[in-house]
Design a protein around this motif. Structure first.
Motif, PDB file in Angstrom:
ATOM      1  N   LYS A   1      -1.541   2.519   3.224  1.00  0.00           N
ATOM      2  CA  LYS A   1      -2.476   3.045   4.213  1.00  0.00           C
ATOM      3  C   LYS A   1      -2.448   4.565   4.232  1.00  0.00           C
ATOM      4  O   LYS A   1      -3.516   5.215   4.263  1.00  0.00           O
ATOM      5  CB  LYS A   1      -2.131   2.497   5.601  1.00  0.00           C
ATOM      6  N   VAL A   2      -1.267   5.152   4.173  1.00  0.00           N
ATOM      7  CA  VAL A   2      -1.151   6.620   4.198  1.00  0.00           C
ATOM      8  C   VAL A   2      -1.831   7.235   2.976  1.00  0.00           C
ATOM      9  O   VAL A   2      -2.625   8.168   3.092  1.00  0.00           O
ATOM     10  CB  VAL A   2       0.333   7.041   4.262  1.00  0.00           C
TER      11      VAL A   2
ATOM     12  N   LEU B   1      -9.299  -1.112  -3.404  1.00  0.00           N
ATOM     13  CA  LEU B   1      -8.252  -1.944  -2.804  1.00  0.00           C
ATOM     14  C   LEU B   1      -8.469  -3.426  -3.105  1.00  0.00           C
ATOM     15  O   LEU B   1      -7.519  -4.173  -3.347  1.00  0.00           O
ATOM     16  CB  LEU B   1      -8.218  -1.715  -1.289  1.00  0.00           C
ATOM     17  N   ARG B   2      -9.723  -3.831  -3.112  1.00  0.00           N
ATOM     18  CA  ARG B   2     -10.038  -5.249  -3.338  1.00  0.00           C
ATOM     19  C   ARG B   2      -9.971  -5.616  -4.823  1.00  0.00           C
ATOM     20  O   ARG B   2      -9.307  -6.571  -5.209  1.00  0.00           O
ATOM     21  CB  ARG B   2     -11.446  -5.541  -2.796  1.00  0.00           C
ATOM     22  N   GLU B   3     -10.663  -4.861  -5.672  1.00  0.00           N
ATOM     23  CA  GLU B   3     -10.802  -5.237  -7.078  1.00  0.00           C
ATOM     24  C   GLU B   3      -9.575  -4.873  -7.911  1.00  0.00           C
ATOM     25  O   GLU B   3      -9.193  -5.612  -8.808  1.00  0.00           O
ATOM     26  CB  GLU B   3     -12.047  -4.578  -7.674  1.00  0.00           C
ATOM     27  N   ALA B   4      -8.983  -3.716  -7.639  1.00  0.00           N
ATOM     28  CA  ALA B   4      -7.871  -3.262  -8.472  1.00  0.00           C
ATOM     29  C   ALA B   4      -6.510  -3.676  -7.943  1.00  0.00           C
ATOM     30  O   ALA B   4      -5.562  -3.827  -8.720  1.00  0.00           O
ATOM     31  CB  ALA B   4      -7.920  -1.739  -8.622  1.00  0.00           C
ATOM     32  N   PHE B   5      -6.398  -3.876  -6.619  1.00  0.00           N
ATOM     33  CA  PHE B   5      -5.095  -4.179  -6.041  1.00  0.00           C
ATOM     34  C   PHE B   5      -5.055  -5.511  -5.287  1.00  0.00           C
ATOM     35  O   PHE B   5      -4.025  -5.864  -4.716  1.00  0.00           O
ATOM     36  CB  PHE B   5      -4.652  -3.033  -5.129  1.00  0.00           C
TER      37      PHE B   5
ATOM     38  N   GLU C   1      -6.449  -7.346   5.160  1.00  0.00           N
ATOM     39  CA  GLU C   1      -5.512  -6.235   4.898  1.00  0.00           C
ATOM     40  C   GLU C   1      -6.262  -4.912   4.766  1.00  0.00           C
ATOM     41  O   GLU C   1      -5.817  -3.880   5.284  1.00  0.00           O
ATOM     42  CB  GLU C   1      -4.714  -6.518   3.630  1.00  0.00           C
ATOM     43  N   ILE C   2      -7.404  -4.949   4.086  1.00  0.00           N
ATOM     44  CA  ILE C   2      -8.201  -3.725   3.915  1.00  0.00           C
ATOM     45  C   ILE C   2      -8.690  -3.223   5.264  1.00  0.00           C
ATOM     46  O   ILE C   2      -8.712  -2.008   5.533  1.00  0.00           O
ATOM     47  CB  ILE C   2      -9.386  -3.990   2.963  1.00  0.00           C
ATOM     48  N   ALA C   3      -9.088  -4.139   6.114  1.00  0.00           N
ATOM     49  CA  ALA C   3      -9.543  -3.755   7.458  1.00  0.00           C
ATOM     50  C   ALA C   3      -8.448  -3.003   8.200  1.00  0.00           C
ATOM     51  O   ALA C   3      -8.709  -1.999   8.887  1.00  0.00           O
ATOM     52  CB  ALA C   3      -9.961  -5.004   8.234  1.00  0.00           C
ATOM     53  N   GLY C   4      -7.195  -3.463   8.053  1.00  0.00           N
ATOM     54  CA  GLY C   4      -6.089  -2.778   8.700  1.00  0.00           C
ATOM     55  C   GLY C   4      -5.809  -1.413   8.094  1.00  0.00           C
ATOM     56  O   GLY C   4      -5.479  -0.458   8.803  1.00  0.00           O
ATOM     57  N   ILE C   5      -5.963  -1.286   6.780  1.00  0.00           N
ATOM     58  CA  ILE C   5      -5.709  -0.010   6.095  1.00  0.00           C
ATOM     59  C   ILE C   5      -6.740   1.040   6.487  1.00  0.00           C
ATOM     60  O   ILE C   5      -6.418   2.213   6.705  1.00  0.00           O
ATOM     61  CB  ILE C   5      -5.710  -0.226   4.566  1.00  0.00           C
TER      62      ILE C   5
ATOM     63  N   SER D   1     -15.507  -4.716   5.931  1.00  0.00           N
ATOM     64  CA  SER D   1     -14.868  -4.613   4.625  1.00  0.00           C
ATOM     65  C   SER D   1     -15.616  -5.449   3.591  1.00  0.00           C
ATOM     66  O   SER D   1     -15.870  -4.994   2.470  1.00  0.00           O
ATOM     67  CB  SER D   1     -13.409  -5.078   4.712  1.00  0.00           C
ATOM     68  N   LYS D   2     -15.991  -6.651   3.964  1.00  0.00           N
ATOM     69  CA  LYS D   2     -16.738  -7.524   3.051  1.00  0.00           C
ATOM     70  C   LYS D   2     -18.089  -6.916   2.690  1.00  0.00           C
ATOM     71  O   LYS D   2     -18.521  -6.974   1.528  1.00  0.00           O
ATOM     72  CB  LYS D   2     -16.936  -8.902   3.686  1.00  0.00           C
TER      73      LYS D   2
END
Length: 311
Positions: free
Chosen positions: A58-59, A127-131, A137-141, A149-150
């Motif tokens: 996140k940071v 974040l979605r495609e590469a990690f 989780e992305i929403a939280g980041i 996010s979707k």
């Protein structure tokens, strides 16, 4: 900071750097971002951080987004001279490469397309495609809703799929393609080069670092003429390169590449994007500032015999 905290950060440094690189397209900026994250980690109340990997992700993501949104970066990239920084095959900053999406996410083509997305769309896509982070989780980041996010991911995928120009090439095929390209370009016969190019082939060059804006070329005939001229050695070109470099076949950002190196120093790179066994795009870089990271990696590697020992 205790040794265990330092070791915990260092264990994830390469992953964080590969995340920052995909977001920023610059190895130097990625390294600076990770170092800034280390300072945040150093100053944090680590006893209250339940999942350090998630906290650091996140940071780094948000520090990278801050860089992308800064007035200085926007001005530099709007000036028309920005290209992603090339990375040699095997560089740990390239990060995960287990899936097609992970490998594509570091190609020059996709990094250039990511530059056209809004920063948040870019972050969600990476974040979605590469990690492989979930949308929750992305929403939280990124402090988004899962639904947002979707939506960002869908828009980014559609944009990249619509403009994506090439496909995957294995290492052996990459070497053959580069060998054929160098042979045709150095022959002085334009028709041999044209035969290797798609009908809609394009190229971009930084003009060996001498041009304030990128140089763009379109169409196989124009590209073939430019490439034939580029491969014709002259005293002025040798002076600019610092001598007569060897010409090597390599893989850069997952794509076949022509690498010119002299005295263990890379002086130029031409990255080739392949579609249907032909060259669909080329990215030429010789500006020293763009080749810092690739030079660091080049010095650490053993190399195959050059295709041309002395250009």
């Amino acid at each position: 900071m205790d040794t265990a905290a330092v070791e915990r950060f260092e264990a994830g440094r390469n992953r964080l750097a590969s995340l920052a690189y995909r977001l920023l397209g610059s190895a130097a900026d990625a390294e600076d971002t990770v170092q800034d994250a280390f300072l945040r980690w150093q100053a944090a109340d680590r006893d209250r951080i339940e999942v350090p990997e998630a906290w650091l992700t996140k940071v780094v993501t948000n520090l990278a987004l801050d860089r992308l949104r800064s007035a200085k970066v926007r001005h530099e990239r709007a000036a028309g001279a920005w290209l992603p920084e090339p990375l040699l095959d095997g560089d740990p900053m390239l990060g995960p490469a287990d899936t097609v999406e992970q490998r594509e996410s570091v190609t020059l083509a996709v990094l250039t397309l990511l530059e056209r997305l809004a920063p948040v769309e870019r972050a969600v896509y990476v974040l979605r495609e590469a990690f492989s982070y979930s949308h929750l989780e992305i929403a939280g980041i990124l402090d988004l809703t899962e639904s947002a996010s979707k939506q960002h991911a869908h828009r980014a995928r559609c944009r990249i799929a619509a403009e994506r120009n090439g496909g995957e090439v294995d290492r052996a095929s990459a070497h053959r393609i580069v060998e054929a390209f160098v042979d045709a370009a150095s022959s002085g016969r334009t028709e041999r080069l044209v035969a290797l190019l798609t009908d809609d082939a394009t190229a971009v060059s930084d003009g060996a670092g001498t041009s304030r804006k990128l140089l763009h070329y379109t169409g196989p005939e124009q590209l073939a003429a430019v490439m034939r001229g580029a491969f014709k050695p002259t005293p002025a070109k040798r002076k600019l390169a610092g001598g007569s470099p060897g010409i090597y076949a390599g893989v850069v950002n997952g794509c076949p590449a022509v690498i010119a190196a002299f005295d263990d120093r890379v002086v130029g790179v031409m990255i080739l994007e392949i579609r249907d066994d032909k060259i669909a795009a080329g990215y030429g870089m010789a500006g020293p500032a763009r080749l810092c990271r690739i030079n660091e990696q080049w010095l650490r590697r053993e190399h195959d015999e050059p295709l041309i020992a002395s250009w």
